[in-house]
Design a protein around this motif. Sequence first.
Motif, mmCIF file in Angstrom:
data_model
loop_
_atom_site.group_PDB
_atom_site.id
_atom_site.type_symbol
_atom_site.label_atom_id
_atom_site.label_comp_id
_atom_site.label_asym_id
_atom_site.label_seq_id
_atom_site.Cartn_x
_atom_site.Cartn_y
_atom_site.Cartn_z
ATOM 1 N N THR A 82 -0.831 -15.510 -9.318
ATOM 2 C CA THR A 82 -1.494 -15.092 -8.082
ATOM 3 C C THR A 82 -2.216 -13.758 -8.276
ATOM 4 O O THR A 82 -1.900 -12.995 -9.200
ATOM 5 C CB THR A 82 -0.467 -14.953 -6.944
ATOM 6 O OG1 THR A 82 0.559 -14.041 -7.345
ATOM 7 C CG2 THR A 82 0.159 -16.303 -6.620
ATOM 8 N N PRO A 83 -3.185 -13.457 -7.414
ATOM 9 C CA PRO A 83 -3.910 -12.186 -7.532
ATOM 10 C C PRO A 83 -2.967 -10.989 -7.445
ATOM 11 O O PRO A 83 -1.941 -11.038 -6.752
ATOM 12 C CB PRO A 83 -4.873 -12.224 -6.337
ATOM 13 C CG PRO A 83 -5.054 -13.673 -6.040
ATOM 14 C CD PRO A 83 -3.726 -14.305 -6.330
ATOM 15 N N GLU A 84 -3.339 -9.933 -8.160
ATOM 16 C CA GLU A 84 -2.572 -8.692 -8.137
ATOM 17 C C GLU A 84 -3.542 -7.532 -7.933
ATOM 18 O O GLU A 84 -4.623 -7.499 -8.517
ATOM 19 C CB GLU A 84 -1.760 -8.534 -9.418
ATOM 20 C CG GLU A 84 -0.647 -9.574 -9.510
ATOM 21 C CD GLU A 84 0.101 -9.553 -10.833
ATOM 22 O OE1 GLU A 84 1.202 -8.984 -10.887
ATOM 23 O OE2 GLU A 84 -0.421 -10.120 -11.811
ATOM 24 N N LEU A 85 -3.109 -6.586 -7.126
ATOM 25 C CA LEU A 85 -3.961 -5.503 -6.644
ATOM 26 C C LEU A 85 -4.749 -4.803 -7.735
ATOM 27 O O LEU A 85 -5.964 -4.633 -7.638
ATOM 28 C CB LEU A 85 -3.086 -4.483 -5.901
ATOM 29 C CG LEU A 85 -3.763 -3.170 -5.470
ATOM 30 C CD1 LEU A 85 -4.793 -3.441 -4.389
ATOM 31 C CD2 LEU A 85 -2.699 -2.183 -4.975
ATOM 32 N N VAL A 86 -4.084 -4.407 -8.786
ATOM 33 C CA VAL A 86 -4.746 -3.566 -9.777
ATOM 34 C C VAL A 86 -5.862 -4.306 -10.502
ATOM 35 O O VAL A 86 -6.917 -3.732 -10.797
ATOM 36 C CB VAL A 86 -3.718 -2.985 -10.771
ATOM 37 C CG1 VAL A 86 -3.082 -4.075 -11.633
ATOM 38 C CG2 VAL A 86 -4.359 -1.917 -11.639
ATOM 39 N N PHE A 87 -5.691 -5.598 -10.785
ATOM 40 C CA PHE A 87 -6.730 -6.346 -11.484
ATOM 41 C C PHE A 87 -7.934 -6.577 -10.569
ATOM 42 O O PHE A 87 -9.084 -6.532 -11.029
ATOM 43 C CB PHE A 87 -6.161 -7.663 -12.016
ATOM 44 C CG PHE A 87 -5.055 -7.461 -13.017
ATOM 45 C CD1 PHE A 87 -5.319 -6.904 -14.267
ATOM 46 C CD2 PHE A 87 -3.749 -7.790 -12.709
ATOM 47 C CE1 PHE A 87 -4.301 -6.683 -15.187
ATOM 48 C CE2 PHE A 87 -2.720 -7.582 -13.624
ATOM 49 C CZ PHE A 87 -2.994 -7.031 -14.862
ATOM 50 N N ASP A 88 -7.673 -6.800 -9.282
ATOM 51 C CA ASP A 88 -8.777 -6.895 -8.325
ATOM 52 C C ASP A 88 -9.560 -5.582 -8.277
ATOM 53 O O ASP A 88 -10.796 -5.584 -8.190
ATOM 54 C CB ASP A 88 -8.243 -7.227 -6.925
ATOM 55 C CG ASP A 88 -7.706 -8.640 -6.813
ATOM 56 O OD1 ASP A 88 -8.065 -9.485 -7.658
ATOM 57 O OD2 ASP A 88 -6.922 -8.904 -5.885
ATOM 58 N N ASP A 89 -8.845 -4.472 -8.357
ATOM 59 C CA ASP A 89 -9.517 -3.175 -8.331
ATOM 60 C C ASP A 89 -10.352 -2.945 -9.587
ATOM 61 O O ASP A 89 -11.435 -2.358 -9.521
ATOM 62 C CB ASP A 89 -8.489 -2.050 -8.170
ATOM 63 C CG ASP A 89 -7.967 -1.929 -6.744
ATOM 64 O OD1 ASP A 89 -8.561 -2.551 -5.845
ATOM 65 O OD2 ASP A 89 -6.971 -1.223 -6.530
#
Length: 232
Positions: free
Chosen positions: A30-37
């Motif tokens: 699932t998506p994770e905050l740091v990689f989206d950033d």
Amino acid sequence: MATIFPARLIPADDAARLRTLHRYQIVNTTPELVFDDYVAWAARLFGVPIALISLVDSEYVWFKAMAGGSAPGLARGESMCSAAILVSDEVVVSDYKPESCSLIKPDVAQAVGLNFYAGAALVATDHARLGMLAVIDKEVRGFTATEAGLLTRLARLVSRTIELRYHYLVTSQPAEWEDAQHELAQALDESSTLARYLASRSQGLDLSDPEVWQPVSRCLESVARVLDRRLE
């Protein structure tokens, strides 16, 4: 100079690379905050509509994070990232024309009008190439040595973040991973704020301008210091 791709999409040593990839337990997660950033930051720094972190699996290329889209990934034979991990260059620059890379089918990319690709490999500690940090545009454009250096540095930060994630996963420290993500996200958010300011001031980021490059570089160093401390 055009990128020279090998003759085969699946190299002889791919099984070993895949073992390393799956050891990190990050494929199809699932998506994770740091990689989206990271991808949001990359898209802003390079002024492109699409940036992504890809993980090249046996038959599918998973997008761990994507700015400018929401696709989970592409078949391996349709993704430029699957060809880019085969090239030893630090940064792979190409377009989606069949004559530029015969290893992939460019139908999906051409259907949405993509005409530029630049990617830097995500490299594990055993030197296996897990995937790419890529920036993608609908416009044909050049890519300077300064931009290539920046993309390489960003990819190294992403690679080290994958390593940090794995460390906390195998040591059963989910709370520490959440805390690390927020700390890294804070550093990246400060960097994005800076990038927005610099871009609005000069109608885009000119990385050859020391007044732009120096603060961007300091932001990279800030993120690196967080990783250094947590991985030591």
